[in-house]
Design an enzyme around this catalytic site. Structure first.
Site, PDB file in Angstrom:
ATOM      1  N   ARG A   1       8.001 -11.141   9.123  1.00  0.00           N
ATOM      2  CA  ARG A   1       6.680 -10.531   9.318  1.00  0.00           C
ATOM      3  C   ARG A   1       5.768 -11.603   9.899  1.00  0.00           C
ATOM      4  NH1 ARG A   1       3.349  -6.345   7.075  1.00  0.00           N
ATOM      5  NH2 ARG A   1       1.149  -6.936   7.001  1.00  0.00           N
TER       6      ARG A   1
ATOM      7  N   HIS B   1       5.817  -2.116  14.322  1.00  0.00           N
ATOM      8  CA  HIS B   1       5.896  -2.094  12.851  1.00  0.00           C
ATOM      9  C   HIS B   1       6.851  -0.968  12.434  1.00  0.00           C
ATOM     10  CE1 HIS B   1       4.943  -2.945   8.841  1.00  0.00           C
ATOM     11  NE2 HIS B   1       3.684  -2.598   8.771  1.00  0.00           N
TER      12      HIS B   1
ATOM     13  N   GLN C   1       7.161   0.637   8.793  1.00  0.00           N
ATOM     14  CA  GLN C   1       6.018   1.480   8.433  1.00  0.00           C
ATOM     15  C   GLN C   1       6.199   2.891   8.975  1.00  0.00           C
ATOM     16  OE1 GLN C   1       2.977   0.688   6.602  1.00  0.00           O
ATOM     17  NE2 GLN C   1       2.937   2.918   6.684  1.00  0.00           N
TER      18      GLN C   1
ATOM     19  N   ASP D   1      -6.072   3.098  11.346  1.00  0.00           N
ATOM     20  CA  ASP D   1      -5.763   1.752  10.866  1.00  0.00           C
ATOM     21  C   ASP D   1      -7.034   0.929  10.972  1.00  0.00           C
ATOM     22  OD1 ASP D   1      -4.389  -0.498   9.999  1.00  0.00           O
ATOM     23  OD2 ASP D   1      -3.294  -0.810  11.863  1.00  0.00           O
TER      24      ASP D   1
ATOM     25  N   CYS E   1      -1.933   3.074   7.087  1.00  0.00           N
ATOM     26  CA  CYS E   1      -0.902   2.138   6.648  1.00  0.00           C
ATOM     27  C   CYS E   1      -1.403   1.142   5.604  1.00  0.00           C
ATOM     28  CB  CYS E   1      -0.305   1.408   7.846  1.00  0.00           C
ATOM     29  SG  CYS E   1      -1.507   0.606   8.913  1.00  0.00           S
TER      30      CYS E   1
ATOM     31  N   ARG F   1       7.235   3.166   1.664  1.00  0.00           N
ATOM     32  CA  ARG F   1       7.659   1.916   2.287  1.00  0.00           C
ATOM     33  C   ARG F   1       8.877   1.354   1.552  1.00  0.00           C
ATOM     34  NH1 ARG F   1       4.454  -1.470   4.932  1.00  0.00           N
ATOM     35  NH2 ARG F   1       6.436  -2.297   5.678  1.00  0.00           N
TER      36      ARG F   1
END
Length: 330
Positions: free
Chosen positions: A109, A136, A139, A232, A273, A318
């Site tokens: 990440r 991502h 996600q 987001d 998210c 997740r």
């Protein structure tokens, strides 16, 4: 698709996977979630070790990988922003070759997509993208699993992304929607739309899957009939503080409010998210309130806390989807 069909494969971006493989991972995650809820052991990766390489901090991604690894019988080792020499005293290639000798899988990440691609090219074990600037993918699996739980098969569902659609979330949702035959609209000022080359790629995919890829700068028109409105944060990790004023000025008309949700219809759900600036109960939220006089940014608090909000189902998923990715590739 059977889970073992992906054994040994990296999970770097959804562009690398077929619609059948993506759906297979979601369906595997559904099964794993049911096993978790029933208290059934599913230690499919007993005795394996995985490295969690984080150049950017996280709550959901770290916890999801650590709990998922433990549930699968693995031992996760967390290497935080100061926990390795990668890029400082040791090249990405050398780090990959060292970790690949000690671990059965590596999560990354951090920053550019090129870094996780470089790790994958040199590690000799599966590498999983926990977030880069461009994509991502874990996600999106969780998002699509959540949408499937709420509204059934993904094909034909309408997903509207509101806000800054140029980076990992806008990119990845557009790719995922194209792969899964969905109706995707990025609703933002034109300068915040995804890059032309990625749009062209997604439209080529959409021509094969029946997906629709659209763009709009008119929220009330864009959201009509949406199954999901997604947003987001307006300023991503690593961006300078100076961009806050510009983003607030340009993106406030694209805030998800109760009026926007009403224009979408009763069937619409809200997704994010996380973390979200929906109130002033955070350090940054309070700073923005003190500086600009606004008590929320990308989403209003009454939407975030409403029955239409499924953000915490999404956050839980997740773990289940990351578990599916690790188990399938190991």
């Amino acid at each position: 698709m059977k889970a073992h069909d992906l054994k040994g494969k990296n999970f770097l971006k959804l562009l690398d996977f077929t619609p059948e493989e993506i759906q297979g991972l979601i369906d595997f995650a559904v099964d794993l979630k049911a096993m978790k809820k029933a208290g059934e052991a599913h230690r499919f990766c007993e005795g394996k070790n995985v490295a969690l390489l984080f150049e950017k901090d996280s709550t959901r991604t770290r916890c999801a990988f650590e709990v998922a690894a433990a549930d699968l019988g693995m031992h996760p080792v967390y290497l935080g922003p100061s926990g390795s020499q990668m890029g400082k005293k040791e090249s990405i290639e050398d780090t990959a070759r060292v970790l690949g000798r000690m671990f059965d899988g590596i999560e990354y990440r951090g920053f550019g997509q090129a870094i996780v691609e470089d790790l994958a090219a040199n590690a000799g074990v599966p590498v999983w993208n926990g977030l880069t600037n461009e994509f991502h993918p874990t996600q999106i699996l969780a998002d699509f699993m959540t949408m499937q739980e709420v509204a059934g098969p993904l094909k034909g569902q309408k997903l509207v992304y509101m806000g800054d659609a140029r980076f990992n979330m806008g990119n990845s949702l557009m790719v995922g929607a194209a792969k899964m035959g969905m109706h995707f609209i990025a609703c933002a000022p034109k300068q915040y739309w995804p890059a032309d080359d990625l749009v062209a790629t997604c439209r080529e995919i959409a021509a094969q899957t029946g997906a629709t890829i659209e763009f709009s700068d008119d929220p009330m028109t864009a959201v009509a009939g949406a199954n999901v409105i997604y947003t987001d944060v307006w300023v991503s990790m690593g961006e300078p503080d100076e961009v806050w004023q510009e983003r607030i000025e340009q993106l406030t008309p694209f805030r998800v409010t109760s009026e926007v949700m009403a224009a979408a219809g009763e069937q619409c759900r809200f997704m994010h998210c996380l973390p979200s600036f929906h109130d002033v109960q955070t350090t940054i939220g309070k700073e923005i309130y003190d500086r600009y006089g606004i008590d929320c940014m990308e989403v209003a608090d009454d939407v975030f806390e409403s029955p239409a909000s499924i953000v915490f189902d999404e956050a839980e998923n997740r773990m289940h989807t990351i578990k599916a990715v690790m188990a399938a590739t190991l």
